[in-house]
Enzyme design. Structure first.
Site, PDB file in Angstrom:
ATOM      1  N   ARG A 108       0.828  -1.221   0.000  1.00 51.90           N
ATOM      2  CA  ARG A 108       0.000   0.000   0.000  1.00 51.90           C
ATOM      3  C   ARG A 108       0.856   1.262   0.000  1.00 51.90           C
ATOM      4  NH1 ARG A 108      -5.261  -1.407   1.931  1.00 51.90           N
ATOM      5  NH2 ARG A 108      -5.592   0.756   2.433  1.00 51.90           N
ATOM      6  N   TYR A 220       0.080 -12.914  -0.702  1.00 49.96           N
ATOM      7  CA  TYR A 220       0.635 -12.593  -2.024  1.00 49.96           C
ATOM      8  C   TYR A 220       1.874 -11.730  -1.843  1.00 49.96           C
ATOM      9  CZ  TYR A 220      -2.465  -8.543  -1.172  1.00 49.96           C
ATOM     10  OH  TYR A 220      -3.132  -7.476  -0.619  1.00 49.96           O
ATOM     11  N   ASP A 293     -14.383   4.716   0.968  1.00 46.40           N
ATOM     12  CA  ASP A 293     -14.859   4.075   2.204  1.00 46.40           C
ATOM     13  C   ASP A 293     -15.827   4.964   2.977  1.00 46.40           C
ATOM     14  OD1 ASP A 293     -13.378   1.840   1.689  1.00 46.40           O
ATOM     15  OD2 ASP A 293     -12.256   1.871   3.575  1.00 46.40           O
TER      16      ASP A 293
HETATM   17  C1  LIG Z   1      -7.649  -6.436   5.197  1.00 46.54           C
HETATM   18  C2  LIG Z   1      -8.015  -5.523   4.083  1.00 46.54           C
HETATM   19  C3  LIG Z   1      -7.561  -5.819   2.801  1.00 46.54           C
HETATM   20  C4  LIG Z   1      -7.928  -4.996   1.721  1.00 46.54           C
HETATM   21  N1  LIG Z   1      -7.513  -5.347   0.477  1.00 46.54           N
HETATM   22  C5  LIG Z   1      -7.911  -4.601  -0.578  1.00 46.54           C
HETATM   23  C6  LIG Z   1      -7.517  -4.968  -1.898  1.00 46.54           C
HETATM   24  O1  LIG Z   1      -6.810  -5.944  -2.113  1.00 46.54           O
HETATM   25  N2  LIG Z   1      -7.951  -4.188  -2.941  1.00 46.54           N
HETATM   26  C7  LIG Z   1      -8.730  -3.069  -2.732  1.00 46.54           C
HETATM   27  O2  LIG Z   1      -9.094  -2.402  -3.716  1.00 46.54           O
HETATM   28  N3  LIG Z   1      -9.113  -2.701  -1.488  1.00 46.54           N
HETATM   29  C8  LIG Z   1      -8.722  -3.422  -0.413  1.00 46.54           C
HETATM   30  N4  LIG Z   1      -9.093  -3.058   0.846  1.00 46.54           N
HETATM   31  C9  LIG Z   1      -9.930  -1.850   1.030  1.00 46.54           C
HETATM   32  C10 LIG Z   1      -9.125  -0.562   0.947  1.00 46.54           C
HETATM   33  O3  LIG Z   1      -8.040  -0.632   1.845  1.00 46.54           O
HETATM   34  C11 LIG Z   1      -9.987   0.642   1.305  1.00 46.54           C
HETATM   35  O4  LIG Z   1     -11.245   0.506   0.694  1.00 46.54           O
HETATM   36  C12 LIG Z   1      -9.337   1.938   0.818  1.00 46.54           C
HETATM   37  O5  LIG Z   1      -8.104   2.134   1.458  1.00 46.54           O
HETATM   38  C13 LIG Z   1     -10.262   3.144   1.085  1.00 46.54           C
HETATM   39  O6  LIG Z   1      -9.632   4.313   0.649  1.00 46.54           O
HETATM   40  P1  LIG Z   1     -10.221   5.730   1.034  1.00 46.54           P
HETATM   41  O7  LIG Z   1      -9.342   6.728   0.342  1.00 46.54           O
HETATM   42  O8  LIG Z   1     -11.681   5.772   0.775  1.00 46.54           O
HETATM   43  O9  LIG Z   1     -10.072   5.853   2.615  1.00 46.54           O
HETATM   44  P2  LIG Z   1      -8.762   5.806   3.533  1.00 46.54           P
HETATM   45  O10 LIG Z   1      -7.673   5.050   2.901  1.00 46.54           O
HETATM   46  O11 LIG Z   1      -9.233   5.386   4.878  1.00 46.54           O
HETATM   47  O12 LIG Z   1      -8.286   7.335   3.600  1.00 46.54           O
HETATM   48  C14 LIG Z   1      -8.958   8.308   4.349  1.00 46.54           C
HETATM   49  C15 LIG Z   1      -7.971   9.434   4.658  1.00 46.54           C
HETATM   50  O13 LIG Z   1      -8.681  10.561   5.192  1.00 46.54           O
HETATM   51  C16 LIG Z   1      -7.953  11.128   6.262  1.00 46.54           C
HETATM   52  N5  LIG Z   1      -8.941  11.868   7.060  1.00 46.54           N
HETATM   53  C17 LIG Z   1      -9.890  11.355   7.902  1.00 46.54           C
HETATM   54  N6  LIG Z   1     -10.678  12.346   8.370  1.00 46.54           N
HETATM   55  C18 LIG Z   1     -10.225  13.500   7.811  1.00 46.54           C
HETATM   56  C19 LIG Z   1     -10.648  14.871   7.887  1.00 46.54           C
HETATM   57  N7  LIG Z   1     -11.724  15.219   8.625  1.00 46.54           N
HETATM   58  N8  LIG Z   1      -9.974  15.802   7.193  1.00 46.54           N
HETATM   59  C20 LIG Z   1      -8.894  15.448   6.415  1.00 46.54           C
HETATM   60  N9  LIG Z   1      -8.436  14.171   6.334  1.00 46.54           N
HETATM   61  C21 LIG Z   1      -9.117  13.220   6.992  1.00 46.54           C
HETATM   62  C22 LIG Z   1      -7.332   9.909   6.919  1.00 46.54           C
HETATM   63  O14 LIG Z   1      -6.230  10.270   7.726  1.00 46.54           O
HETATM   64  C23 LIG Z   1      -6.928   9.070   5.704  1.00 46.54           C
HETATM   65  O15 LIG Z   1      -5.661   9.430   5.234  1.00 46.54           O
HETATM   66  C24 LIG Z   1      -8.733  -3.844   1.943  1.00 46.54           C
HETATM   67  C25 LIG Z   1      -9.134  -3.517   3.234  1.00 46.54           C
HETATM   68  C26 LIG Z   1      -8.799  -4.359   4.293  1.00 46.54           C
HETATM   69  C27 LIG Z   1      -9.282  -4.024   5.667  1.00 46.54           C
END
Ligand SMILES: Cc1cc2nc3c(=O)[nH]c(=O)nc-3n(C[C@H](O)[C@H](O)[C@H](O)COP(=O)(O)OP(=O)(O)OC[C@H]3O[C@@H](n4cnc5c(N)ncnc54)[C@H](O)[C@@H]3O)c2cc1C
Length: 392
Positions: A108, A220, A293
């Site tokens: 990641r 993996y 998410d």
């Molecule tokens: C075990 C596991 C395995 C996974 N494997 C996969 C995979 O193989 N393939 C895949 O596609 N997905 C996978 N996922 C899912 C994936 O990790 C998430 O869906 C993805 O990281 C979500 O990204 P995001 O940008 O929506 O949120 P996040 O990565 O959670 O980023 C949110 C960001 O917002 C910041 N933040 C929070 N609140 C605020 C605020 N108020 N103001 C400013 N910043 C803020 C946080 O600090 C963070 O940096 C997996 C998840 C898990 C648990």
């Protein structure tokens, strides 16, 4: 001359970084706010399937990603207890021919670095680290938001605000009708095992999937084959205690020899309690929209959470680019287009959880069914996920 419209994004995870790049290239000025003072990622892997890979390739990032990623030749499914092979699904060239893009696995932090470097090189994106978007209000003139940084608050008035702030999103709570985050009752335990310590029976060139009633294990390679990413998903215990290693030995310590050896080789385990957000809830409020998410956190059983955040970013940029003067309508159109697909993937992840963690008898029926169908047919059942492309 017309003023360049500004989109503010809360959260620089995979979703926020991808959205920043795509929106900047669609002609917007971007203010990207990240709560943490640095961009850091947990030591774990992520699988990049073609639907996400194509979007990243469209940003010109595939070469940089491929340089850090692995391209496994197959997905090998085995029984956790007996170690017997259940089925092999072809990845590698066969997969690429079938779905038009490779299947990759990457650390990641490597993916985040590629995205962050592209963001840093992009004119028109200002990154504000250590800055949290604390709230917003919509009104007749548009939207105002509060940014907290270094103990101070300031007000911003972007043309649109995107909440890419993850499953624990605070901004989601400000959208009337939004869903609440729910604990799934399962935890993903993650470890990185150095390639030099790989036990016998764990081939580095496949994605390994081990199934059992106590949970499932996936592994993996990442970091150019230098490490093996291991994830074990088990139900939370009523009486939990001890380290990740203790919990896993209690739950799957009686599994086949290669699994036991893998547990022994893992230097440390990190817990990731799995929570979900039902995609049926509201995602938008005027000029504000949730992404990734924050809108629809899903169980990791089809490895699509990050991919859906990347897809969201592509569709969001298309709608905002097309309806530059009616941002609220553009955001509503984005949510309307994304919701049916995300719901289907989200439900598939839920039903896959039940399939993976079946008891002894039902598990035997499942294994027989998987053998009967065969690897190719099983993989084709997910073809609708992998064939997606942002151009409708
Ligand atoms: C075990 C596991 C395995 C996974 N494997 C996969 C995979 O193989 N393939 C895949 O596609 N997905 C996978 N996922 C899912 C994936 O990790 C998430 O869906 C993805 O990281 C979500 O990204 P995001 O940008 O929506 O949120 P996040 O990565 O959670 O980023 C949110 C960001 O917002 C910041 N933040 C929070 N609140 C605020 C605020 N108020 N103001 C400013 N910043 C803020 C946080 O600090 C963070 O940096 C997996 C998840 C898990 C648990």
């Amino acid at each position: 001359m017309e003023r360049t419209p500004t989109v503010a994004i809360a959260g620089a995870g995979i979703g926020g970084l991808t959205a920043a790049l795509l929106l900047a290239r669609a002609g917007f000025h971007i203010d990207l706010f990240e709560r943490h003072p640095a961009l850091t990622e947990a030591g774990a892997g992520i699988q990049i399937t073609p639907n996400a890979g194509r979007v990243l390739d469209g940003l010109g990032l595939d070469r940089a990603i491929a340089a850090k990623a692995s391209a496994p030749r197959a997905l090998l499914v085995r029984s956790g207890r007996s170690g017997r092979r259940i089925v092999t699904m072809p990845l590698g060239d066969t997969f690429e021919r079938g779905f038009g893009f490779p299947y990759r696995t990457i650390h990641r932090a490597d993916l985040q670095r590629v995205l962050a470097e592209a963001v840093a090189a992009e004119a028109g994106i200002d990154v504000h680290l250590g800055s949290a978007v604390a709230g917003f209000a919509t009104h007749e003139r548009g939207l105002t938001a509060i940014v907290e940084s270094g103990g101070r608050d300031r007000e911003i008035a972007p043309d649109a605000l995107i909440g890419a702030d993850g499953a624990r999103s605070d901004l989601r709570g400000l959208v009337p009708g939004a869903a609440e985050r729910r604990a799934s009752g399962r935890t993903a335990w993650r470890a990185l095992v150095p390639a030099a310590a790989l036990p016998a029976g764990i081939p580095p060139d496949v994605v390994g999937l081990w199934l059992g009633s106590a949970g499932h294990l996936v592994h993996y390679t990442v970091q150019n084959g230098e490490a093996l990413n291991v994830v074990v998903v088990v139900r939370d215990e009523a009486l939990s205690g001890g380290s990740g290693g203790d919990v896993l030995w209690r739950r799957i310590g009686n599994w086949a020899k290669p699994v036991q050896a893998l547990l022994g080789a893992a230097p440390a385990w990190q817990a990731w309690p799995i929570s979900t957000v039902d995609p049926s809830g509201a995602w938008t409020e005027g000029r504000f929209a949730l992404l990734g998410d924050a809108a629809h956190a899903m169980a990791p059983f089809v490895a699509q959470g990050g991919a859906m955040a990347i897809e969201d970013a592509a569709v969001l940029a298309r709608h905002l680019g097309a309806l530059r003067h009616d941002r609220a309508a553009a955001l509503a159109a984005y949510a309307a287009e994304r919701r049916p697909r995300v719901k289907r993937v989200w439900k598939t992840a839920e039903s896959t959880a039940d399939l993976y963690h079946m008891g002894l008898l039902t598990g035997a029926v499942r294994n027989a069914g998987m053998r009967f169908l065969g690897g190719r047919a099983l993989l084709n059942r997910y073809g609708w996920i992998y064939r997606w492309s942002a151009d409708r």
